[in-house]
Design a protein around this motif. Sequence first.
Motif, PDB file in Angstrom:
ATOM      1  N   GLY A 174       0.859  -0.864   0.121  1.00 17.55           N
ATOM      2  CA  GLY A 174      -0.025  -0.080  -0.021  1.00 17.55           C
ATOM      3  C   GLY A 174       0.739   1.456   0.094  1.00 17.55           C
ATOM      4  O   GLY A 174       2.170   1.208  -0.134  1.00 17.55           O
ATOM      5  N   PRO A 175       0.198   2.556   0.149  1.00 15.63           N
ATOM      6  CA  PRO A 175       0.918   3.808   0.063  1.00 15.63           C
ATOM      7  C   PRO A 175       1.941   3.684   1.189  1.00 15.63           C
ATOM      8  O   PRO A 175       3.137   4.201   0.854  1.00 15.63           O
ATOM      9  CB  PRO A 175      -0.278   4.662   0.194  1.00 15.63           C
ATOM     10  CG  PRO A 175      -1.322   4.193  -0.003  1.00 15.63           C
ATOM     11  CD  PRO A 175      -1.195   2.642   0.299  1.00 15.63           C
ATOM     12  N   ILE A 176       1.555   3.286   2.476  1.00 22.99           N
ATOM     13  CA  ILE A 176       2.444   3.485   3.679  1.00 22.99           C
ATOM     14  C   ILE A 176       3.760   2.508   3.100  1.00 22.99           C
ATOM     15  O   ILE A 176       4.889   2.943   3.503  1.00 22.99           O
ATOM     16  CB  ILE A 176       1.919   3.053   4.861  1.00 22.99           C
ATOM     17  CG1 ILE A 176       0.803   4.214   5.222  1.00 22.99           C
ATOM     18  CG2 ILE A 176       2.630   2.851   5.751  1.00 22.99           C
ATOM     19  CD1 ILE A 176      -0.214   3.792   6.424  1.00 22.99           C
ATOM     20  N   GLY A 177       3.398   1.354   2.929  1.00 26.20           N
ATOM     21  CA  GLY A 177       4.633   0.381   2.374  1.00 26.20           C
ATOM     22  C   GLY A 177       5.410   1.196   1.196  1.00 26.20           C
ATOM     23  O   GLY A 177       6.609   0.975   1.358  1.00 26.20           O
ATOM     24  N   PHE A 178       5.054   1.954   0.437  1.00 33.18           N
ATOM     25  CA  PHE A 178       5.607   2.738  -0.781  1.00 33.18           C
ATOM     26  C   PHE A 178       6.545   3.594  -0.013  1.00 33.18           C
ATOM     27  O   PHE A 178       7.769   3.847  -0.216  1.00 33.18           O
ATOM     28  CB  PHE A 178       4.695   3.312  -1.711  1.00 33.18           C
ATOM     29  CG  PHE A 178       5.266   4.085  -2.732  1.00 33.18           C
ATOM     30  CD1 PHE A 178       5.977   3.318  -3.819  1.00 33.18           C
ATOM     31  CD2 PHE A 178       5.517   5.402  -2.818  1.00 33.18           C
ATOM     32  CE1 PHE A 178       6.632   3.951  -4.686  1.00 33.18           C
ATOM     33  CE2 PHE A 178       6.184   6.072  -3.741  1.00 33.18           C
ATOM     34  CZ  PHE A 178       6.932   5.317  -4.768  1.00 33.18           C
ATOM     35  N   VAL A 179       6.145   4.501   0.721  1.00 33.77           N
ATOM     36  CA  VAL A 179       6.875   5.513   1.553  1.00 33.77           C
ATOM     37  C   VAL A 179       8.111   4.680   2.416  1.00 33.77           C
ATOM     38  O   VAL A 179       8.900   4.998   2.449  1.00 33.77           O
ATOM     39  CB  VAL A 179       5.875   6.181   2.526  1.00 33.77           C
ATOM     40  CG1 VAL A 179       6.719   7.116   3.199  1.00 33.77           C
ATOM     41  CG2 VAL A 179       5.019   7.104   1.509  1.00 33.77           C
ATOM     42  N   ARG A 180       7.449   3.704   3.117  1.00 32.41           N
ATOM     43  CA  ARG A 180       8.594   2.839   3.834  1.00 32.41           C
ATOM     44  C   ARG A 180       9.735   2.238   3.086  1.00 32.41           C
ATOM     45  O   ARG A 180      10.987   2.380   3.396  1.00 32.41           O
ATOM     46  CB  ARG A 180       7.764   1.657   4.557  1.00 32.41           C
ATOM     47  CG  ARG A 180       7.192   2.313   5.888  1.00 32.41           C
ATOM     48  CD  ARG A 180       6.420   0.899   6.268  1.00 32.41           C
ATOM     49  NE  ARG A 180       5.738   1.438   7.603  1.00 32.41           N
ATOM     50  CZ  ARG A 180       4.711   0.592   8.188  1.00 32.41           C
ATOM     51  NH1 ARG A 180       4.351  -0.716   7.244  1.00 32.41           N
ATOM     52  NH2 ARG A 180       4.041   1.077   9.060  1.00 32.41           N
ATOM     53  N   SER A 181       9.261   1.772   1.730  1.00 31.39           N
ATOM     54  CA  SER A 181      10.381   1.434   0.746  1.00 31.39           C
ATOM     55  C   SER A 181      11.377   2.373   0.264  1.00 31.39           C
ATOM     56  O   SER A 181      12.672   2.194   0.390  1.00 31.39           O
ATOM     57  CB  SER A 181       9.458   0.683  -0.399  1.00 31.39           C
ATOM     58  OG  SER A 181       8.733  -0.406   0.122  1.00 31.39           O
ATOM     59  N   LYS A 182      10.883   3.543   0.203  1.00 28.53           N
ATOM     60  CA  LYS A 182      11.703   4.648  -0.387  1.00 28.53           C
ATOM     61  C   LYS A 182      12.515   5.066   0.789  1.00 28.53           C
ATOM     62  O   LYS A 182      13.730   5.233   0.660  1.00 28.53           O
ATOM     63  CB  LYS A 182      10.943   5.957  -0.582  1.00 28.53           C
ATOM     64  CG  LYS A 182       9.958   5.920  -1.817  1.00 28.53           C
ATOM     65  CD  LYS A 182      11.096   5.780  -3.115  1.00 28.53           C
ATOM     66  CE  LYS A 182      10.097   6.075  -4.405  1.00 28.53           C
ATOM     67  NZ  LYS A 182      11.026   6.054  -5.573  1.00 28.53           N
ATOM     68  N   ALA A 183      12.069   4.964   2.265  1.00 19.67           N
ATOM     69  CA  ALA A 183      13.051   5.396   3.303  1.00 19.67           C
ATOM     70  C   ALA A 183      13.967   4.194   3.701  1.00 19.67           C
ATOM     71  O   ALA A 183      15.242   4.531   3.772  1.00 19.67           O
ATOM     72  CB  ALA A 183      11.999   5.324   4.626  1.00 19.67           C
ATOM     73  N   VAL A 184      13.696   3.065   3.472  1.00 14.40           N
ATOM     74  CA  VAL A 184      14.715   1.848   3.666  1.00 14.40           C
ATOM     75  C   VAL A 184      15.611   1.886   2.438  1.00 14.40           C
ATOM     76  O   VAL A 184      16.894   1.833   2.750  1.00 14.40           O
ATOM     77  CB  VAL A 184      14.004   0.302   3.559  1.00 14.40           C
ATOM     78  CG1 VAL A 184      14.767  -0.554   3.429  1.00 14.40           C
ATOM     79  CG2 VAL A 184      13.327   0.566   4.951  1.00 14.40           C
ATOM     80  N   LEU A 185      15.217   2.472   1.270  1.00 15.47           N
ATOM     81  CA  LEU A 185      16.087   2.431   0.128  1.00 15.47           C
ATOM     82  C   LEU A 185      17.265   3.767   0.496  1.00 15.47           C
ATOM     83  O   LEU A 185      18.333   3.506   0.235  1.00 15.47           O
ATOM     84  CB  LEU A 185      15.504   2.740  -1.220  1.00 15.47           C
ATOM     85  CG  LEU A 185      16.348   2.547  -2.603  1.00 15.47           C
ATOM     86  CD1 LEU A 185      16.916   1.043  -2.446  1.00 15.47           C
ATOM     87  CD2 LEU A 185      15.297   2.671  -3.677  1.00 15.47           C
ATOM     88  N   ALA A 186      16.734   4.648   1.091  1.00 11.80           N
ATOM     89  CA  ALA A 186      17.623   5.823   1.403  1.00 11.80           C
ATOM     90  C   ALA A 186      18.484   5.272   2.324  1.00 11.80           C
ATOM     91  O   ALA A 186      19.889   5.783   2.333  1.00 11.80           O
ATOM     92  CB  ALA A 186      16.725   6.873   1.967  1.00 11.80           C
TER      93      ALA A 186
END
Length: 191
Positions: free
Chosen positions: A142-154
């Motif tokens: 979901g949208p929260i998972g997408f944001v978390r994925s970007k954060a983990v990638l950073a």
Amino acid sequence: MARKATPKQSPEDKLIDAALALAAEKPWPRVTMTDIAAAAGVSLADAYDAFPCRAGLVAALISRHDRAMLAGDDPSLAEESRRDRLFDAIMRRLEAMRLHKVGLKSMTSGAVRDMDTILAAGPSMITSAKWMLRAAGVSADGPIGFVRSKAVLAVYAVTVRAFMDDESEDLSCTMATLDKALKRAGRVLGS
């Protein structure tokens, strides 16, 4: 006593291993698919079937590291904090990369000038970030998972830079960088 037969490597694995070895010897932009096929002992036709371009090979390498990270899952960490579980998942991935650090460093620096590799690695790394979250028991959907994925990638990007230069046996600099980056991303990651 009979010796155990070593498992036969797939053409894909042979090509990935050859690419890593060649990248450790010379700059990645100078490594061709012809060089990789020859070093792997694989015909050009089989190399094409496995990876029509180097970008596909890089995406497969990213997947190999994901599988190694997931295979090292430690169920005893289930009661630890989300940040500790993410720390463990990312460090497992880096440990899988450790053996080929010189080749990976060449690939990483060379990829900056290789648009095909950048385009292939981008989606693969987002997928990888989602699997890092899942390995830590954190929803990546979901949208929260997408944001978390970007954060983990950073977090991962900052940590990989430290990892590439960390010559210590215990990867203390890498772990310190990862810990600091996870603390900064804590609100987004919910830890």
